[in-house]
Scaffold this active site. Structure first.
Site, PDB file in Angstrom:
ATOM      1  CB  SER B 176      -0.940  -0.067   1.212  1.00 29.20           C
ATOM      2  OG  SER B 176      -1.981   0.851   1.111  1.00 29.20           O
ATOM      3  CG  ASP B 344      -6.251  -3.953  -3.493  1.00 24.59           C
ATOM      4  OD1 ASP B 344      -7.063  -3.031  -3.268  1.00 24.59           O
ATOM      5  OD2 ASP B 344      -5.046  -3.882  -3.173  1.00 24.59           O
ATOM      6  CG  HIS B 377      -5.614  -2.381   0.142  1.00 20.07           C
ATOM      7  ND1 HIS B 377      -4.626  -2.379  -0.818  1.00 20.07           N
ATOM      8  CD2 HIS B 377      -5.168  -1.548   1.122  1.00 20.07           C
ATOM      9  CE1 HIS B 377      -3.630  -1.578  -0.435  1.00 20.07           C
ATOM     10  NE2 HIS B 377      -3.943  -1.068   0.737  1.00 20.07           N
TER      11      HIS B 377
END
Lengths: 401, 401
Positions: B176, B344, B377
């Protein structure tokens, strides 16, 4: 083959919202009775002598009774979404939220049908809701307004139509929460509905949708200005929280590709980022704040809470089928038209497919159209041109011109 | 073929967060200089005599320096997501946010590598951030802390590693926002990074992601307790707004099917709905409030604002390529491993594919693995077993055992 006749796709013209006080209390699912109940409504077209051409149009979370035509009293739009917003800009303020769908020659053709739209129970557009006076206290209900369901909305609509002398509906139609009401009508009053048009809707909101609605409501209730729901007359309202709620809702009404096409990552000021926390840096940030501000000006936060609660409760299997959607729908006698949009991730086509399958299983007439369109849930307000022939054809099957 | 050796997948054991004060000011993209700057960090494994086995692990929005092992001082988890939450429940509190990935025999194998994790610039886990004292005023910076970028975070990490005497990194890795830092490292310091591992990340957040972050920040800043960012020492903090921010973020970290599988539409009280606005009715509503409450207890709202701002600014094409991702990446010399997860939707695989294509176009070694996994995610924190062989293989190519 003769050429197709040119349709006069006109406006219903200038309209006015009117009001009816129901003669009887409305009995609610929660066990309480509500009285008095006033219903705000508009009508378009003429009721036939046999009173057999009425279509009830039900609105979505942020809507009101002003579905079509130009209202001098309404200066705000009850439409969701950026496409709708743009259209307002060009067509002038005060245009009904489904004006492209209701009128002479349109999907809901006022040359043939008497179209009625009411503000839903709990609303802030003239129908009794949390901002109305509680006759017991003489004060606005606030959060002492009873928690209502979609079925309660439908019973209120039923009682309202009685006042107009309308026993049967040629159709009941709506998008999103409006489509839920249409489905609920077909179950609660199976002998009084000829046809259902449920668009971008579902038999039960999926868990992510439940979550988004929960977050939106929490944003309002966590705003200290909400004051436990009793903010009327205090000079303060939970505008900050409702702005956040609206922004969350707004993004769920759009598709990610639509946001990409419309805004990309374009900066608010073309030169560069400005290293600010508080000011918008990207166009999409500025757009969201604008959406929040304009919504807060026209909508009541408590109505948002109650309506959001009702639409998350809505679950035909739980309410009517002991857990089975098929059983919930087996008493339906109306023909059903379902329209869904490929890019709608809040009310995805899969839910409409489940309704279609359940109705087919119990031998009910149903057709589903999944329209390939990019705008997400807002398509039900935007994709008029593609919905119109489907709806006209569906309604014509029952009432040939 | 000989059987594969059994890997000892152990823990790095009990760890402690340490602190370094940088000897020089950090020059920031916004033009300001920050001094003093303290960096909180943890290390796992042993630095080789040649100081050539260091891996820098960079954390995501809500993380901290405690990436692995068991910390007696840390009573809270910096992990996102319900899978991680569950694992905490079974494994005890104080476990690092990427403990499954860092340790003897794990993806980042501490038998071979010296793994370093710092709390990022602007953080609330010991590194200088908005809650730190501004030397000019003697008061916490609050919102007078400079608006920072991912590049500023990376420059701080570079300066910190100088203090440890580490000139080159065998790898820089993260998921991320951590993956953004890894990519930024490869561009800012191309001669000092042998390999990049960027997981569930992007070269630029898509507009819907920009929107979610904007809403989350607005939720915090609209909370009156935020007080323009100067809430430290007032006895009030924007907990209500940050709770909403966290709930928004949390849903974007998960996939809709994962929410469906985990919660469905199960009611909080099995008997029926209870007709309440304020109390949770669905399990997912209760879960979200729990997530909000536990996050608020461990995280600083201003750090959320600054970090969210930095990750929305991040845009390799704009920053380094004059609008071209290919040009932005043409100076990279590190080998790059990209991992993305099929479900995601916040950092979708398409962004990693764009990075892979751009790197390939300029002849840089890159491999992309898209893992089919359902959790959204949060997979980068959850799918350890499937990431581990990919990462071990990638790192082994440079440093065979």
């Amino acid at each position: 083959m003769a050429p197709a006749p040119t349709l006069a796709r006109g406006s219903v013209g200038s309209v006015e919202t009117r009001y009816v006080d129901l003669p009887q209390p409305v009995r609610l699912d929660c066990g309480r009775e509500l009285h008095p109940v006033r219903v705000a409504y508009e009508t378009y077209g003429a009721l036939s002598p046999g009173k057999d051409n009425a279509i009830l149009v039900c609105h979505a979370l942020s809507g009101d009774a002003h579905a079509a035509g130009f209202s001098k009293s309404s200066s705000s739009s009850a439409r969701d979404g950026f496409g709708a917003e743009e259209r307002d800009g060009s067509a002038g303020k005060g245009l009904g939220w489904w004006d492209g769908m209701i009128g002479p020659g349109k999907a809901f053709d006022t040359d043939r049908f008497f179209v009625v739209c009411t503000n839903l129970l709990g609303g802030c557009g003239g129908t009794t809701g949390p901002s109305s006076l509680d006759p017991v206290t003489g004060q606005p209900y606030g959060s002492s307004f009873p928690v209502i369901t979609v079925a309660d909305m439908v019973r209120t609509e039923r009682a309202f139509l009685n006042v107009l002398g309308i026993e049967r509906l040629a159709a009941v139609a709506g998008g999103s929460l409006g489509g839920m009401q249409a489905l609920e009508w077909a179950i609660l009053f199976p002998d009084q509905v000829d046809a259902v048009v449920s668009i971008a809707s579902t038999h039960a909101l999926h868990p992510q949708g439940v979550a988004w609605n929960s977050i939106a409501r929490d944003a309002i209730m966590r705003d200290p200005a909400w004051q436990g729901g009793h903010y009327y007359g205090t000079g303060r309202a939970p505008d900050a929280g409702m702005g956040v709620a609206r922004m969350v809702g707004h993004i769920t009404y759009l598709s990610a590709p639509a946001l990409h096409d419309r805004f990309g990552r374009r900066l608010q000021f073309a030169d560069d980022i400005r290293y600010t926390l508080t000011e918008p840096e990207f166009e999409v940030e500025s757009y969201l704040r604008h959406q929040a501000d304009s919504f807060v000006r026209r909508f009541d936060a408590n109505t948002y809470l109650y309506t959001s609660r009702a639409l998350t409760y809505f679950d035909l299997s739980r309410q009517h089928g002991g857990g089975s959607l098929t059983r919930a729908l087996e008493g339906v006698s109306a023909r059903t038209l379902l329209i869904a949009f490929s890019s709608d991730w809040l009310y995805p086509p899969s839910a409409s497919q489940e309704i279609e399958e359940a109705l087919s299983t119990v031998g009910k007439p149903v057709e589903l159209h999944v329209i390939e369109a990019p705008y997400g849930h807002d398509c039900f307000l935007l994709e008029e041109a593609r919905q119109t022939p489907i709806i006209r054809q569906f309604l014509a099957e029952e009432r040939p011109s």
